[in-house]
Design a protein around this motif. Structure first.
Motif, PDB file in Angstrom:
ATOM      1  N   ILE A  24       6.897  -8.250  -6.836  1.00 13.75           N
ATOM      2  CA  ILE A  24       6.946  -7.456  -8.066  1.00 13.75           C
ATOM      3  C   ILE A  24       8.040  -6.394  -7.960  1.00 13.75           C
ATOM      4  N   ARG A  25       8.839  -6.276  -8.996  1.00  9.13           N
ATOM      5  CA  ARG A  25       9.929  -5.305  -9.028  1.00  9.13           C
ATOM      6  C   ARG A  25       9.609  -4.092  -9.906  1.00  9.13           C
ATOM      7  N   SER A  26       8.629  -4.218 -10.784  1.00 17.19           N
ATOM      8  CA  SER A  26       8.274  -3.115 -11.675  1.00 17.19           C
ATOM      9  C   SER A  26       6.789  -3.139 -12.011  1.00 17.19           C
ATOM     10  N   LEU A  27       6.185  -1.950 -12.051  1.00 20.72           N
ATOM     11  CA  LEU A  27       4.799  -1.813 -12.486  1.00 20.72           C
ATOM     12  C   LEU A  27       4.725  -0.975 -13.764  1.00 20.72           C
ATOM     13  N   THR A  28       5.757  -1.075 -14.579  1.00 23.90           N
ATOM     14  CA  THR A  28       5.755  -0.386 -15.865  1.00 23.90           C
ATOM     15  C   THR A  28       4.565  -0.857 -16.688  1.00 23.90           C
ATOM     16  N   GLY A  29       3.803   0.085 -17.217  1.00 23.04           N
ATOM     17  CA  GLY A  29       2.590  -0.223 -17.964  1.00 23.04           C
ATOM     18  C   GLY A  29       1.341   0.176 -17.218  1.00 23.04           C
ATOM     19  N   ILE A  30       1.508   0.493 -15.919  1.00 20.73           N
ATOM     20  CA  ILE A  30       0.357   0.900 -15.116  1.00 20.73           C
ATOM     21  C   ILE A  30      -0.267   2.185 -15.655  1.00 20.73           C
ATOM     22  N   GLU A  31       0.545   2.964 -16.395  1.00 18.11           N
ATOM     23  CA  GLU A  31       0.075   4.250 -16.910  1.00 18.11           C
ATOM     24  C   GLU A  31      -1.035   4.098 -17.955  1.00 18.11           C
ATOM     25  N   TYR A  32      -1.171   2.921 -18.542  1.00 14.91           N
ATOM     26  CA  TYR A  32      -2.209   2.703 -19.542  1.00 14.91           C
ATOM     27  C   TYR A  32      -3.608   2.597 -18.922  1.00 14.91           C
ATOM     28  N   PHE A  33      -3.647   2.318 -17.615  1.00 19.64           N
ATOM     29  CA  PHE A  33      -4.935   2.151 -16.932  1.00 19.64           C
ATOM     30  C   PHE A  33      -5.424   3.511 -16.424  1.00 19.64           C
ATOM     31  N   THR A  34      -5.886   4.316 -17.348  1.00 17.72           N
ATOM     32  CA  THR A  34      -6.227   5.712 -17.042  1.00 17.72           C
ATOM     33  C   THR A  34      -7.495   5.853 -16.207  1.00 17.72           C
ATOM     34  N   ALA A  35      -8.318   4.806 -16.139  1.00 11.90           N
ATOM     35  CA  ALA A  35      -9.545   4.865 -15.345  1.00 11.90           C
ATOM     36  C   ALA A  35      -9.341   4.301 -13.939  1.00 11.90           C
ATOM     37  N   LEU A  36      -8.115   3.887 -13.653  1.00 14.33           N
ATOM     38  CA  LEU A  36      -7.804   3.243 -12.370  1.00 14.33           C
ATOM     39  C   LEU A  36      -8.120   4.161 -11.191  1.00 14.33           C
ATOM     40  N   GLN A  37      -8.891   3.632 -10.227  1.00  7.31           N
ATOM     41  CA  GLN A  37      -9.247   4.393  -9.031  1.00  7.31           C
ATOM     42  C   GLN A  37      -8.585   3.847  -7.769  1.00  7.31           C
ATOM     43  N   THR A  38      -8.284   2.554  -7.778  1.00  8.77           N
ATOM     44  CA  THR A  38      -7.674   1.910  -6.609  1.00  8.77           C
ATOM     45  C   THR A  38      -6.490   1.056  -7.034  1.00  8.77           C
ATOM     46  N   LEU A  39      -5.343   1.301  -6.406  1.00  7.75           N
ATOM     47  CA  LEU A  39      -4.146   0.505  -6.658  1.00  7.75           C
ATOM     48  C   LEU A  39      -3.554   0.058  -5.331  1.00  7.75           C
ATOM     49  N   LYS A  40      -3.507  -1.254  -5.143  1.00  8.74           N
ATOM     50  CA  LYS A  40      -2.914  -1.833  -3.949  1.00  8.74           C
ATOM     51  C   LYS A  40      -1.726  -2.697  -4.374  1.00  8.74           C
ATOM     52  N   CYS A  41      -0.549  -2.161  -4.163  1.00 10.51           N
ATOM     53  CA  CYS A  41       0.674  -2.862  -4.581  1.00 10.51           C
ATOM     54  C   CYS A  41       1.654  -2.954  -3.424  1.00 10.51           C
ATOM     55  N   TYR A  42       1.140  -3.021  -2.226  1.00  6.20           N
ATOM     56  CA  TYR A  42       1.999  -3.072  -1.045  1.00  6.20           C
ATOM     57  C   TYR A  42       2.717  -4.414  -0.911  1.00  6.20           C
ATOM     58  N   SER A  43       3.779  -4.401  -0.134  1.00  6.75           N
ATOM     59  CA  SER A  43       4.568  -5.607   0.146  1.00  6.75           C
ATOM     60  C   SER A  43       5.107  -6.261  -1.116  1.00  6.75           C
ATOM     61  N   ASN A  44       5.829  -5.451  -1.894  1.00  4.57           N
ATOM     62  CA  ASN A  44       6.521  -5.950  -3.073  1.00  4.57           C
ATOM     63  C   ASN A  44       7.978  -5.492  -3.023  1.00  4.57           C
ATOM     64  N   LEU A  45       8.636  -5.427  -4.172  1.00  4.74           N
ATOM     65  CA  LEU A  45      10.044  -5.042  -4.243  1.00  4.74           C
ATOM     66  C   LEU A  45      10.232  -3.821  -5.145  1.00  4.74           C
ATOM     67  N   LEU A  46       9.233  -2.953  -5.176  1.00  6.25           N
ATOM     68  CA  LEU A  46       9.271  -1.787  -6.053  1.00  6.25           C
ATOM     69  C   LEU A  46      10.295  -0.759  -5.584  1.00  6.25           C
ATOM     70  N   THR A  47      11.124  -0.297  -6.508  1.00  3.86           N
ATOM     71  CA  THR A  47      12.068   0.781  -6.211  1.00  3.86           C
ATOM     72  C   THR A  47      11.617   2.089  -6.845  1.00  3.86           C
ATOM     73  N   SER A  48      10.632   2.008  -7.736  1.00  3.24           N
ATOM     74  CA  SER A  48      10.051   3.209  -8.353  1.00  3.24           C
ATOM     75  C   SER A  48       8.599   2.925  -8.711  1.00  3.24           C
ATOM     76  N   LEU A  49       7.818   3.993  -8.804  1.00  7.52           N
ATOM     77  CA  LEU A  49       6.404   3.854  -9.135  1.00  7.52           C
ATOM     78  C   LEU A  49       5.933   5.122  -9.838  1.00  7.52           C
ATOM     79  N   ASP A  50       5.602   4.989 -11.109  1.00  8.97           N
ATOM     80  CA  ASP A  50       5.141   6.129 -11.907  1.00  8.97           C
ATOM     81  C   ASP A  50       3.636   6.038 -12.072  1.00  8.97           C
ATOM     82  N   ILE A  51       2.917   6.907 -11.362  1.00  8.13           N
ATOM     83  CA  ILE A  51       1.449   6.934 -11.439  1.00  8.13           C
ATOM     84  C   ILE A  51       0.971   8.273 -11.986  1.00  8.13           C
TER      85      ILE A  51
END
Length: 234
Positions: A24-51
């Motif tokens: 995965i190169r982008s997690l744009t849209g993750i901001e909509y999951f406002t109830a999110l308690q656990t995020l595991k996005c390791y071992s990808n190709l992310l250059t930015s992450l807005d949480i």
């Protein structure tokens, strides 16, 4: 409901997202999951992450990506953070006072301020460029791995609950573990220690102090020792 779309109710019900090893190169849209308690996005190709919008987040694992920056200032509920093996030059966790576990190993950090993280129980900051590390406020700390840095001093006198300490491959000239009576594992190899007193560490089971400048080492009182690696210079 299998309509290939996420309704507002479905989004608000999501508390955990796992998306590792997906290139995965982008997690744009993750901001909509406002109830999110656990995020595991390791071992990808992310250059930015807005949480910044995921204020309910308690656990974040974004290790093994290509992050040059990580802002967790809005994630004040965070209890566990793993951002190891990225390209972080700085990391501000001053607002994450609920943190119990922090792994920021293998980055480019030259400094790390954890003075406000008084609930911290586990800290891994190995393989960075740290020249100093103040853990005087982290009295709940049980495990510390700060190997592979450039530390010239390390004061653990206020960390009575410390059980695991790996400060190997630094530039330490002294290490006082007299107050760490709960210590069961100590790895201080590859430093510049000329003396080491472990006579009060009666719970010590594993000790590696090789590649130092020790002239003597007394372990007669350490009857719990299972493993000992040491090199004494004449």
């Amino acid at each position: 409901d299998k309509d290939e779309k996420l309704s507002r109710a479905e989004i608000e019900a999501v508390k955990e997202i796992k998306c590792y090893y997906k290139d995965i190169r982008s997690l744009t849209g993750i901001e909509y999951f406002t109830a999110l308690q656990t995020l595991k996005c390791y071992s990808n190709l992310l250059t930015s992450l807005d949480i910044s919008g995921n204020t309910a987040l308690k656990s974040l694992d974004c290790a093994k990506n290509q992050l040059a920056a990580l802002d967790v200032s809005q994630n004040t509920a965070l209890e566990s953070l793993d951002c190891a093996k990225n390209q972080l030059a700085t990391l501000d966790v001053s607002r994450n006072t609920a943190l119990k576990s922090l792994d920021c190993a293998d980055n480019q950090l030259t400094a790390l301020d954890i003075s406000r993280n008084t609930a911290l129980e586990s800290l891994i900051c190995a393989d960075n460029k740290l020249t100093a590390l103040d853990i005087s406020q982290n009295t709940a700390l049980e495990s510390l791995i700060c190997a592979g840095n450039k530390l010239t001093a390390l004061n653990v006198s206020g960390n009575a609950t410390l059980k695991f300490l790996d400060c190997s491959t630094n530039e330490l000239t002294e290490l006082n573990v007299d107050q760490n009576v709960a210590l069961n594992t100590l790895d201080c190899r590859n430093n510049r220690l000329t003396s080491l007193n472990v006579s009060l560490n009666l719970n010590l089971q594993d000790l590696n102090c090789a590649k130092n400048k020790l002239a003597a080492l007394d372990v007669q009182k350490n009857t719990a020792l299972n493993s000992l690696i040491a090199a004494i210079t004449s």
